[in-house]
Design an enzyme around this catalytic site. Sequence first.
Site, PDB file in Angstrom:
ATOM      1  N   ARG A 137      35.252  34.115  41.310  1.00  0.00           N
ATOM      2  CA  ARG A 137      36.170  34.218  42.433  1.00  0.00           C
ATOM      3  C   ARG A 137      35.789  35.423  43.269  1.00  0.00           C
ATOM      4  O   ARG A 137      35.398  36.457  42.735  1.00  0.00           O
ATOM      5  CB  ARG A 137      37.614  34.430  41.917  1.00  0.00           C
ATOM      6  CG  ARG A 137      38.291  33.178  41.391  1.00  0.00           C
ATOM      7  CD  ARG A 137      38.679  32.228  42.527  1.00  0.00           C
ATOM      8  NE  ARG A 137      39.406  31.060  42.054  1.00  0.00           N
ATOM      9  CZ  ARG A 137      38.889  29.851  41.884  1.00  0.00           C
ATOM     10  NH1 ARG A 137      37.599  29.648  42.132  1.00  0.00           N
ATOM     11  NH2 ARG A 137      39.638  28.843  41.482  1.00  0.00           N
ATOM     12  N   GLU A 187      37.660  32.944  52.268  1.00  0.00           N
ATOM     13  CA  GLU A 187      36.872  31.716  52.435  1.00  0.00           C
ATOM     14  C   GLU A 187      37.546  30.829  53.471  1.00  0.00           C
ATOM     15  O   GLU A 187      38.768  30.690  53.446  1.00  0.00           O
ATOM     16  CB  GLU A 187      36.769  30.964  51.108  1.00  0.00           C
ATOM     17  CG  GLU A 187      35.949  31.726  50.073  1.00  0.00           C
ATOM     18  CD  GLU A 187      35.830  31.000  48.735  1.00  0.00           C
ATOM     19  OE1 GLU A 187      36.183  29.800  48.659  1.00  0.00           O
ATOM     20  OE2 GLU A 187      35.398  31.625  47.775  1.00  0.00           O
ATOM     21  N   HIS A 224      31.028  28.014  48.288  1.00  0.00           N
ATOM     22  CA  HIS A 224      31.906  27.671  47.150  1.00  0.00           C
ATOM     23  C   HIS A 224      31.621  26.236  46.696  1.00  0.00           C
ATOM     24  O   HIS A 224      32.471  25.338  46.818  1.00  0.00           O
ATOM     25  CB  HIS A 224      33.382  27.833  47.529  1.00  0.00           C
ATOM     26  CG  HIS A 224      34.272  27.937  46.313  1.00  0.00           C
ATOM     27  ND1 HIS A 224      35.433  28.685  46.288  1.00  0.00           N
ATOM     28  CD2 HIS A 224      34.152  27.402  45.067  1.00  0.00           C
ATOM     29  CE1 HIS A 224      35.998  28.586  45.087  1.00  0.00           C
ATOM     30  NE2 HIS A 224      35.237  27.817  44.335  1.00  0.00           N
TER      31      HIS A 224
END
Lengths: 325, 325
Positions: free
Chosen positions: B233, B262, B281
């Site tokens: 993360r 993000e 991601h």
Amino acid sequence: MSGTDRPVLAVLCGEQRPPDMEPIESVASVRYADAGELPSALRGADALFVYDFLSKAVPGAWHAADRLRWLHIASAGVDPVMFPELRDSDVVLTNSRGVFDAAIAEYVLGLVIAFAKDFAGSLRLQQQRTWRHRETERVAGTSALVVGTGPIGRAIARLLRAVGMRVAGAGRSARQADPDFGDVVASDDLARHLPGFDVVVAVAPLTEHTRGMFDAGAFAAMREGARFVNVGRGELVVTADLVSALREGRLSGAALDVFEQEPLPPESPLWTMENVLVSAHMSGDVVGWRNALVELFADNFARWCDGRPLRNVVDKHLGYVPSSR
Amino acid sequence: MSGTDRPVLAVLCGEQRPPDMEPIESVASVRYADAGELPSALRGADALFVYDFLSKAVPGAWHAADRLRWLHIASAGVDPVMFPELRDSDVVLTNSRGVFDAAIAEYVLGLVIAFAKDFAGSLRLQQQRTWRHRETERVAGTSALVVGTGPIGRAIARLLRAVGMRVAGAGRSARQADPDFGDVVASDDLARHLPGFDVVVAVAPLTEHTRGMFDAGAFAAMREGARFVNVGRGELVVTADLVSALREGRLSGAALDVFEQEPLPPESPLWTMENVLVSAHMSGDVVGWRNALVELFADNFARWCDGRPLRNVVDKHLGYVPSSR
């Protein structure tokens, strides 16, 4: 060498001389020569160390090799010195088999994963500051045919297997239950086997039999969307046919570390194709590789001085060191 | 659910609904909702499937969860739903542990090799049509610390070991002779162990204990020239400290698939740093991942309907599924 004379060693090198040569210089007369100086260095030399392994100067200087008995080349491929006069002579040829195996295997595994995860696409998006999620591919469960079953091919096979790929080899003769490859298919029968694989890795030695083996017919036989990796020799490939196969989308990608012409000319279409990864003939050249090459040569040189058997003696009619398996 | 009533399932999704939901729709009343519709979908719902796992909408809609008993999230990390009201409630929380393990492990291995072989440098040179040979690095014999010892970390450790890296883990408690990691060091004591590794991989769950664990102190403790990979993360990292460590050359590279914010904002300096690899991601998101996520949810949904034990029950005080080891 005769009696107590110091042997004469010619070393073909460019501007960069080989490192770690002091032990050899202490027992031999060493003549460092570039391509132009090679004929005079060869005259009267007992041995030749081709350190500049990409040089094509040896055939043209061969007329001066009046007492040469041994030629060692600082590469795994011996194609730059496989000319008829050497082949038909009594000069023993040895190569640097073993130095590059593990490094090239890591390189190939990295390329296979880079394609599956589209690292090149991520880098291009990064250059545009663009965030774009894409789905990627698994590597485990896919398949690879390693064309070339020498020690580099074996190291590649072992590493691709270690991440869960199904691997087979293609070599001179078909066989089964090989410890690294499992199945080995016959290279002569390549087109029949190519459709079965997601990735095809070219790492065969360049010989009369393998030159141009990856041509339009081979690319047409490959699985739709297959990927092609060349870490062997550029001349294994008919470049124009590869370019066509990539343009037509038959192949989804090619990673090329070697080329028919090196350096790759600026006008080559390969530079700008998005599904092609170009690198500069470096897959095996890890930090310390030059020292490792000289270390191998020095070991062989000591053997040669002592009259012990040399390592990596090339079968000059096959064009490579036959496997002990 | 009570008696023969059809259970009510709320599904938080964006424009893209989950695939393969027909079997569930045949036995439940399914309410698909985006962030704005979530409160009304939650009212009277028995279960919530957070398919849009990056959404931060759940806490704000929680007031409407008047009979919710189960929440399943389509991700391995549960940090987006770890707010106090859920933590202190009786609602059971399950996650998608297991779906991403092997894919993320391949991704990390690929990044480690990409750094060692400078694939990014080759691609930039290719864009300039420039042939430049460089020496590369071996991967075997180098070392990695995998911070996070859940199933994803374990899969990473196994794959890095398979190519000859020395691997250790960092987890809640130190232990030895772990089947995947060998040594596990205590994350609380991270700075003392960081100097021992060439590569540090962040894959810990995001909790109060791990938030910001990779800060200036951690980066200062790392080996000069170490590389940092984050597939966990973004909030595990103090981004400004990472940028400083990269600019000062303490770290020689960072591969980042997750970020504090993000999508990564266009003004982030990370986009343009040559020693940084940015991806969106996606490290675990292989073709078929959405189907795999729904398959896992559907299995849990059947268990829930039958009153059987659910898979992947999160310990809401730890913030992850405790390992069975």
